[in-house]
Design an enzyme around this catalytic site. Structure first.
Site, PDB file in Angstrom:
ATOM      1  N   SER A   1       0.846  -1.199   0.000  1.00  0.00           N
ATOM      2  CA  SER A   1       0.000   0.000   0.000  1.00  0.00           C
ATOM      3  C   SER A   1       0.877   1.243   0.000  1.00  0.00           C
ATOM      4  O   SER A   1       2.023   1.200   0.478  1.00  0.00           O
ATOM      5  CB  SER A   1      -0.857  -0.017   1.269  1.00  0.00           C
ATOM      6  OG  SER A   1      -1.431   1.265   1.490  1.00  0.00           O
TER       7      SER A   1
ATOM      8  N   TYR B   1      -1.021  -0.209  10.207  1.00  0.00           N
ATOM      9  CA  TYR B   1      -1.153  -0.852   8.892  1.00  0.00           C
ATOM     10  C   TYR B   1       0.076  -0.539   8.033  1.00  0.00           C
ATOM     11  O   TYR B   1       0.676  -1.425   7.424  1.00  0.00           O
ATOM     12  CB  TYR B   1      -2.440  -0.309   8.258  1.00  0.00           C
ATOM     13  CG  TYR B   1      -2.692  -0.642   6.808  1.00  0.00           C
ATOM     14  CD1 TYR B   1      -3.000  -1.944   6.411  1.00  0.00           C
ATOM     15  CD2 TYR B   1      -2.669   0.352   5.832  1.00  0.00           C
ATOM     16  CE1 TYR B   1      -3.269  -2.229   5.080  1.00  0.00           C
ATOM     17  CE2 TYR B   1      -2.949   0.081   4.507  1.00  0.00           C
ATOM     18  CZ  TYR B   1      -3.241  -1.212   4.131  1.00  0.00           C
ATOM     19  OH  TYR B   1      -3.514  -1.497   2.830  1.00  0.00           O
TER      20      TYR B   1
HETATM   21  N1  LIG Z   1      -8.840  -1.319  -0.920  1.00  0.00           N
HETATM   22  C1  LIG Z   1      -7.886  -0.385  -0.936  1.00  0.00           C
HETATM   23  O1  LIG Z   1      -8.139   0.836  -1.103  1.00  0.00           O
HETATM   24  C2  LIG Z   1      -6.449  -0.806  -0.764  1.00  0.00           C
HETATM   25  C3  LIG Z   1      -5.467   0.193  -0.823  1.00  0.00           C
HETATM   26  C4  LIG Z   1      -4.138  -0.174  -0.672  1.00  0.00           C
HETATM   27  C5  LIG Z   1      -3.812  -1.502  -0.469  1.00  0.00           C
HETATM   28  N2  LIG Z   1      -4.787  -2.442  -0.399  1.00  0.00           N
HETATM   29  C6  LIG Z   1      -4.377  -3.835  -0.158  1.00  0.00           C
HETATM   30  O2  LIG Z   1      -4.946  -4.671  -1.139  1.00  0.00           O
HETATM   31  C7  LIG Z   1      -5.248  -5.955  -0.575  1.00  0.00           C
HETATM   32  C8  LIG Z   1      -6.704  -6.283  -0.815  1.00  0.00           C
HETATM   33  O3  LIG Z   1      -7.498  -5.247  -0.285  1.00  0.00           O
HETATM   34  P1  LIG Z   1      -9.094  -5.238  -0.430  1.00  0.00           P
HETATM   35  O4  LIG Z   1      -9.536  -3.863  -0.108  1.00  0.00           O
HETATM   36  O5  LIG Z   1      -9.497  -5.888  -1.694  1.00  0.00           O
HETATM   37  O6  LIG Z   1      -9.442  -6.179   0.807  1.00  0.00           O
HETATM   38  P2  LIG Z   1     -10.847  -6.731   1.321  1.00  0.00           P
HETATM   39  O7  LIG Z   1     -10.849  -6.498   2.793  1.00  0.00           O
HETATM   40  O8  LIG Z   1     -11.980  -6.240   0.502  1.00  0.00           O
HETATM   41  O9  LIG Z   1     -10.697  -8.282   1.013  1.00  0.00           O
HETATM   42  C9  LIG Z   1      -9.691  -9.014   1.611  1.00  0.00           C
HETATM   43  C10 LIG Z   1     -10.065 -10.490   1.558  1.00  0.00           C
HETATM   44  O10 LIG Z   1      -9.038 -11.167   2.289  1.00  0.00           O
HETATM   45  C11 LIG Z   1      -9.637 -12.098   3.165  1.00  0.00           C
HETATM   46  N3  LIG Z   1      -8.767 -12.276   4.316  1.00  0.00           N
HETATM   47  C12 LIG Z   1      -8.629 -11.432   5.385  1.00  0.00           C
HETATM   48  N4  LIG Z   1      -7.787 -11.945   6.270  1.00  0.00           N
HETATM   49  C13 LIG Z   1      -7.378 -13.133   5.766  1.00  0.00           C
HETATM   50  C14 LIG Z   1      -6.510 -14.137   6.250  1.00  0.00           C
HETATM   51  N5  LIG Z   1      -5.928 -14.023   7.436  1.00  0.00           N
HETATM   52  N6  LIG Z   1      -6.290 -15.230   5.476  1.00  0.00           N
HETATM   53  C15 LIG Z   1      -6.890 -15.368   4.260  1.00  0.00           C
HETATM   54  N7  LIG Z   1      -7.762 -14.444   3.782  1.00  0.00           N
HETATM   55  C16 LIG Z   1      -7.985 -13.348   4.528  1.00  0.00           C
HETATM   56  C17 LIG Z   1     -10.965 -11.499   3.548  1.00  0.00           C
HETATM   57  O11 LIG Z   1     -11.893 -12.493   3.971  1.00  0.00           O
HETATM   58  C18 LIG Z   1     -11.385 -10.813   2.246  1.00  0.00           C
HETATM   59  O12 LIG Z   1     -12.176 -11.647   1.422  1.00  0.00           O
HETATM   60  C19 LIG Z   1      -4.875  -5.849   0.902  1.00  0.00           C
HETATM   61  O13 LIG Z   1      -3.584  -6.374   1.114  1.00  0.00           O
HETATM   62  C20 LIG Z   1      -4.894  -4.367   1.177  1.00  0.00           C
HETATM   63  O14 LIG Z   1      -4.099  -4.023   2.264  1.00  0.00           O
HETATM   64  C21 LIG Z   1      -6.098  -2.119  -0.549  1.00  0.00           C
END
Ligand SMILES: NC(=O)c1ccc[n+]([C@@H]2O[C@H](COP(=O)([O-])OP(=O)(O)OC[C@H]3O[C@@H](n4cnc5c(N)ncnc54)[C@H](O)[C@@H]3O)[C@@H](O)[C@H]2O)c1
Length: 253
Positions: free
Chosen positions: A147, A161
């Site tokens: 991120s 985070y």
């Molecule tokens: N959404 C954003 O704006 C954003 C921005 C920067 C980085 N990210 C990164 O992108 C990635 C995905 O983000 P997102 O927003 O799609 O996430 P989200 O929360 O929508 O989905 C994450 C998925 O991971 C699963 N999960 C959570 N903990 C888990 C575990 N311990 N083992 C296996 N599965 C697990 C959850 O059940 C969920 O289905 C993450 O690493 C997040 O930090 C997201």
């Protein structure tokens, strides 16, 4: 170019949002995809979507924070299906309990652990589970979804985070050097703000934040999936140890 035919990819946390987009794009490029999520029903739904679109996918539920579970789950999958060539460490955010921005001063120390568990140790656990096989076959692509919070300071309660994501970026960079002669690349994608609708969440204050994004919109899972497809491809073998900012052009210093 950028075909993934004949490759098998494991995408963690792929039951929704960014991970689901990555899994679907990789399947579209010909990879067999192991769809991991701690919530098995989410992974099942994504597998169904991939299969309905003509792709190949398997459900592989486990909790990436559980090191004792990750190894056996991956080895069992490799015996049943195929060796993992591509790992996308996507599971993250606030983990299974969701994300609540909290400034460091206001956070209970128990929270420190929680963010590190999924965003840093989860990356290590799953990487460890695939690494011996990749070394033995002398081919691997490891992509860590990080991120912008892992590379820059932000004032809205993402220090825990960001610390974990920064750790994951550093880990991935060192991993790249340790295995540069093993046919394995390791890179991170520092993701910017993604449309919360992709994760089934209501539009929130991100709508206002979107206005500050130079290209004028929030990101989508497909934006991130396309980068992952490239980094996972044979053609990207000279790219390793990098952190790519994929964020609609937001300055990061
Ligand atoms: N959404 C954003 O704006 C954003 C921005 C920067 C980085 N990210 C990164 O992108 C990635 C995905 O983000 P997102 O927003 O799609 O996430 P989200 O929360 O929508 O989905 C994450 C998925 O991971 C699963 N999960 C959570 N903990 C888990 C575990 N311990 N083992 C296996 N599965 C697990 C959850 O059940 C969920 O289905 C993450 O690493 C997040 O930090 C997201």
């Amino acid at each position: 170019m950028f075909e993934l035919e004949g490759r098998t990819a494991l995408v963690t946390g792929a039951g929704q949002g960014v991970g689901a987009g990555i899994a679907e794009l990789m399947a579209r490029q010909g990879a067999v995809v192991a769809v991991n999520d701690v919530v098995a029903e989410r992974a099942e739904a994504v597998v169904e979507r991939i299969r309905a679109a003509g792709g190949a996918a398997h459900v592989l539920p486990f909790d990436v924070t559980d090191r004792a579970a990750a190894g056996p789950a991956v080895r069992g999958f490799e015996r049943r299906a195929a060796p993992v060539d591509i790992l996308v460490n996507n599971a993250g955010n606030g983990g299974a309990e969701g994300f609540r921005p909290t400034r460091f001063r206001d956070a209970d120390p128990a929270e420190w652990q929680r963010f590190a568990e999924v965003n840093l140790f989860g990356v290590m656990n799953t990487t460890r589970a695939v690494l011996d096989g990749m070394c033995a076959r002398r081919y691997g692509r490891i992509i860590t979804i990080a991120s912008g919070a892992g590379v820059q300071g932000l004032g809205f309660g993402v220090s825990l985070y960001g610390a974990a994501k920064g750790g994951a970026i550093a880990f991935t960079r060192h991993l790249a050097m340790e295995h540069a002669r093993d046919g394995i690349t390791a890179n991170s994608v520092a993701v910017g703000l993604i449309d919360p609708a992709a994760s089934g969440r209501q539009a929130d204050k991100t709508a206002a934040m979107a206005k500050a994004i130079p290209v004028g919109r929030l990101g989508t899972p497909e934006d991130i999936g396309a980068v992952c497809v490239f980094l996972a491809s044979r053609e990207a073998e000279w790219i390793t140890g990098q952190t790519w900012q994929v964020n609609g052009g937001q300055p990061t210093t």
